[in-house]
Design a protein around this motif. Structure first.
Motif, mmCIF file in Angstrom:
data_model
loop_
_atom_site.group_PDB
_atom_site.id
_atom_site.type_symbol
_atom_site.label_atom_id
_atom_site.label_comp_id
_atom_site.label_asym_id
_atom_site.label_seq_id
_atom_site.Cartn_x
_atom_site.Cartn_y
_atom_site.Cartn_z
ATOM 1 N N PRO A 29 0.882 -1.174 -0.007
ATOM 2 C CA PRO A 29 -0.005 -0.038 0.062
ATOM 3 C C PRO A 29 0.824 1.136 -0.141
ATOM 4 N N GLY A 30 2.225 1.255 0.729
ATOM 5 C CA GLY A 30 2.855 2.182 0.852
ATOM 6 C C GLY A 30 3.468 2.927 -0.808
ATOM 7 N N VAL A 31 3.761 1.775 -1.647
ATOM 8 C CA VAL A 31 4.158 1.925 -2.738
ATOM 9 C C VAL A 31 2.963 2.803 -3.822
ATOM 10 N N TRP A 32 1.663 2.108 -3.647
ATOM 11 C CA TRP A 32 0.483 2.639 -4.454
ATOM 12 C C TRP A 32 0.208 4.084 -3.960
ATOM 13 N N SER A 33 0.435 4.229 -2.516
ATOM 14 C CA SER A 33 0.270 5.519 -1.990
ATOM 15 C C SER A 33 1.151 6.663 -2.619
ATOM 16 N N LEU A 34 2.293 6.406 -2.963
ATOM 17 C CA LEU A 34 3.237 7.120 -3.274
ATOM 18 C C LEU A 34 3.004 7.710 -4.949
ATOM 19 N N ALA A 35 2.539 6.283 -5.733
ATOM 20 C CA ALA A 35 2.044 6.491 -7.115
ATOM 21 C C ALA A 35 1.115 7.647 -7.221
ATOM 22 N N PHE A 36 0.085 7.298 -6.340
ATOM 23 C CA PHE A 36 -1.261 8.107 -6.403
ATOM 24 C C PHE A 36 -0.824 9.413 -5.983
ATOM 25 N N HIS A 37 -0.015 9.858 -5.224
ATOM 26 C CA HIS A 37 0.589 11.030 -4.559
ATOM 27 C C HIS A 37 1.214 11.974 -5.576
ATOM 28 N N ARG A 38 2.071 10.964 -6.443
ATOM 29 C CA ARG A 38 2.505 11.874 -7.565
ATOM 30 C C ARG A 38 1.662 12.465 -8.501
ATOM 31 N N VAL A 39 0.420 11.545 -8.616
ATOM 32 C CA VAL A 39 -0.630 12.143 -9.604
ATOM 33 C C VAL A 39 -1.144 13.310 -8.919
ATOM 34 N N ALA A 40 -1.512 13.251 -7.816
ATOM 35 C CA ALA A 40 -2.424 14.357 -6.948
ATOM 36 C C ALA A 40 -1.587 15.444 -6.921
ATOM 37 N N HIS A 41 -0.071 15.445 -6.794
ATOM 38 C CA HIS A 41 0.564 16.516 -6.631
ATOM 39 C C HIS A 41 0.671 17.500 -7.977
ATOM 40 N N ARG A 42 0.719 16.680 -9.059
ATOM 41 C CA ARG A 42 0.571 17.596 -10.216
ATOM 42 C C ARG A 42 -0.541 17.918 -10.568
ATOM 43 N N LEU A 43 -1.665 17.542 -10.127
ATOM 44 C CA LEU A 43 -2.958 18.146 -10.187
ATOM 45 C C LEU A 43 -2.957 19.462 -9.086
ATOM 46 N N TYR A 44 -2.367 19.317 -7.945
ATOM 47 C CA TYR A 44 -2.378 20.365 -7.143
ATOM 48 C C TYR A 44 -1.492 21.438 -7.494
ATOM 49 N N ARG A 45 -0.417 21.206 -7.965
ATOM 50 C CA ARG A 45 0.483 22.243 -8.484
ATOM 51 C C ARG A 45 -0.084 22.955 -9.846
ATOM 52 N N ALA A 46 -0.973 22.293 -10.327
ATOM 53 C CA ALA A 46 -1.750 23.089 -11.750
ATOM 54 C C ALA A 46 -3.095 23.441 -11.087
ATOM 55 N N ARG A 47 -2.988 23.689 -9.897
ATOM 56 C CA ARG A 47 -4.269 24.277 -9.449
ATOM 57 C C ARG A 47 -5.495 23.687 -9.619
ATOM 58 N N LEU A 48 -5.663 22.263 -9.814
ATOM 59 C CA LEU A 48 -6.733 21.458 -10.089
ATOM 60 C C LEU A 48 -7.016 20.888 -8.693
ATOM 61 N N ASN A 56 -6.597 12.046 -4.037
ATOM 62 C CA ASN A 56 -6.039 11.857 -2.674
ATOM 63 C C ASN A 56 -7.183 10.842 -1.936
ATOM 64 N N HIS A 57 -8.532 11.119 -1.991
ATOM 65 C CA HIS A 57 -9.639 10.090 -1.343
ATOM 66 C C HIS A 57 -9.590 8.823 -1.901
ATOM 67 N N ILE A 58 -9.364 8.813 -3.228
ATOM 68 C CA ILE A 58 -9.202 7.502 -3.673
ATOM 69 C C ILE A 58 -8.085 6.638 -3.367
ATOM 70 N N ALA A 59 -6.887 7.364 -2.863
ATOM 71 C CA ALA A 59 -5.817 6.692 -2.541
ATOM 72 C C ALA A 59 -6.057 6.441 -1.115
ATOM 73 N N ARG A 60 -6.676 7.160 -0.363
ATOM 74 C CA ARG A 60 -6.912 7.082 1.185
ATOM 75 C C ARG A 60 -7.681 5.763 1.316
ATOM 76 N N PHE A 61 -8.595 5.538 0.446
ATOM 77 C CA PHE A 61 -9.497 4.390 0.578
ATOM 78 C C PHE A 61 -8.989 3.213 0.171
ATOM 79 N N LEU A 62 -8.102 3.245 -0.751
ATOM 80 C CA LEU A 62 -7.526 1.868 -1.093
ATOM 81 C C LEU A 62 -6.213 1.525 -0.484
ATOM 82 N N THR A 63 -5.561 2.565 0.268
ATOM 83 C CA THR A 63 -4.257 1.933 0.786
ATOM 84 C C THR A 63 -4.539 2.413 2.294
ATOM 85 N N GLY A 64 -5.031 3.302 2.944
ATOM 86 C CA GLY A 64 -5.127 3.556 4.246
ATOM 87 C C GLY A 64 -4.400 4.899 4.844
#
Length: 237
Positions: A29-48, A56-64
């Motif tokens: 789950p830690g590996v998947w958390s990091l992968a999801f975060h890379r995507v979420a962080h890019r969206l965050y920096r793009a102000r989306l 982030n919520h999908i990642a939390r649901f799947l990985t804890g």
């Protein structure tokens, strides 16, 4: 990209001897958390921000693990097991390891005004299970935070912190020079300055108790005059 993925998986294998293959690590789950975060962080920096939060919520649901999209995370970051919380303004360097139930939390949100509210972990930091690192503190490179410790002040480079509130302890040089120490602290007995102070106080109390008992025994024993005094008194008589 494949080379970077293999390098990352090998870095996880070096810190966790449990997996028997690289493919098994891809289920962590830690590996998947990091992968999801890379995507979420890019969206965050793009102000989306909404899409970033959705990922982030999908990642939390799947990985804890709950990693805010705004958190900045370096290379080869690894969460062992899960149920970790990382705040918005947290900054994490390279080769950082967090164990289960760790919180990189914020203090003094200043009524929602944006600012540096969460900690900064420099390269090679290890945070043990259940530890809390709170506020805009700096945790130095290769520092180790023991299980269930609560860190609210800056941590020097290479320090090992234990307790509530966390305090620095001395570690044997052989353990200190190791590249990686599971859960942040060596399992052998370590020199704890606070424990030494308590032991010294205990020794002083025991010595005082012995001295007091000796004085009380002297007071209770009747003082008989010596022979010379008796002979002098008899001669005077």
């Amino acid at each position: 990209m494949l080379r970077n993925l293999i390098s990352y998986i090998d870095s996880v294998k070096a810190r966790d001897p449990a997996p028997r293959s690289r493919a098994e690590i891809l289920l962590y789950p830690g590996v998947w958390s990091l992968a999801f975060h890379r995507v979420a962080h890019r969206l965050y920096r793009a102000r989306l921000f909404f899409l970033a939060r959705l990922v982030n919520h999908i990642a939390r649901f799947l990985t804890g693990n709950d990693i805010h999209p705004g958190a900045r995370i370096g290379k080869r970051f690894f969460i062992d097991h899960g149920f970790t919380v990382i705040g918005e303004t947290a900054e994490i360097g390279d080769d950082v390891t967090l164990y289960q139930n760790v919180t990189l939390g914020g203090t003094d949100p200043a009524n929602g005004i944006a600012g540096k509210r969460h900690p900064t972990l420099q390269d090679g930091v290890i945070v043990g299970s259940g530890a809390q690192v709170l506020g805009p503190v700096q945790v130095g490179a290769r520092a180790r935070v023991g299980a269930n410790a609560v860190v609210t002040k800056n941590v020097p480079d290479g320090a090992t912190m234990v307790g509530i509130p966390a305090r620095q302890m001395l570690v044997d040089v052989t353990a200190y020079q190791r590249d990686f120490v599971p859960y942040g602290t060596p399992c052998s007995d370590c020199f704890d300055p606070e424990k030494q102070k308590l032991e010294m106080l205990q020794c002083e109390v025991e010595q005082l108790q012995k001295r007091l008992a000796h004085l009380m025994a002297e007071r209770q024993t009747p003082q008989l005059p010596d022979a010379d005094t008796l002979f002098k008194d008899r001669d005077r008589a």
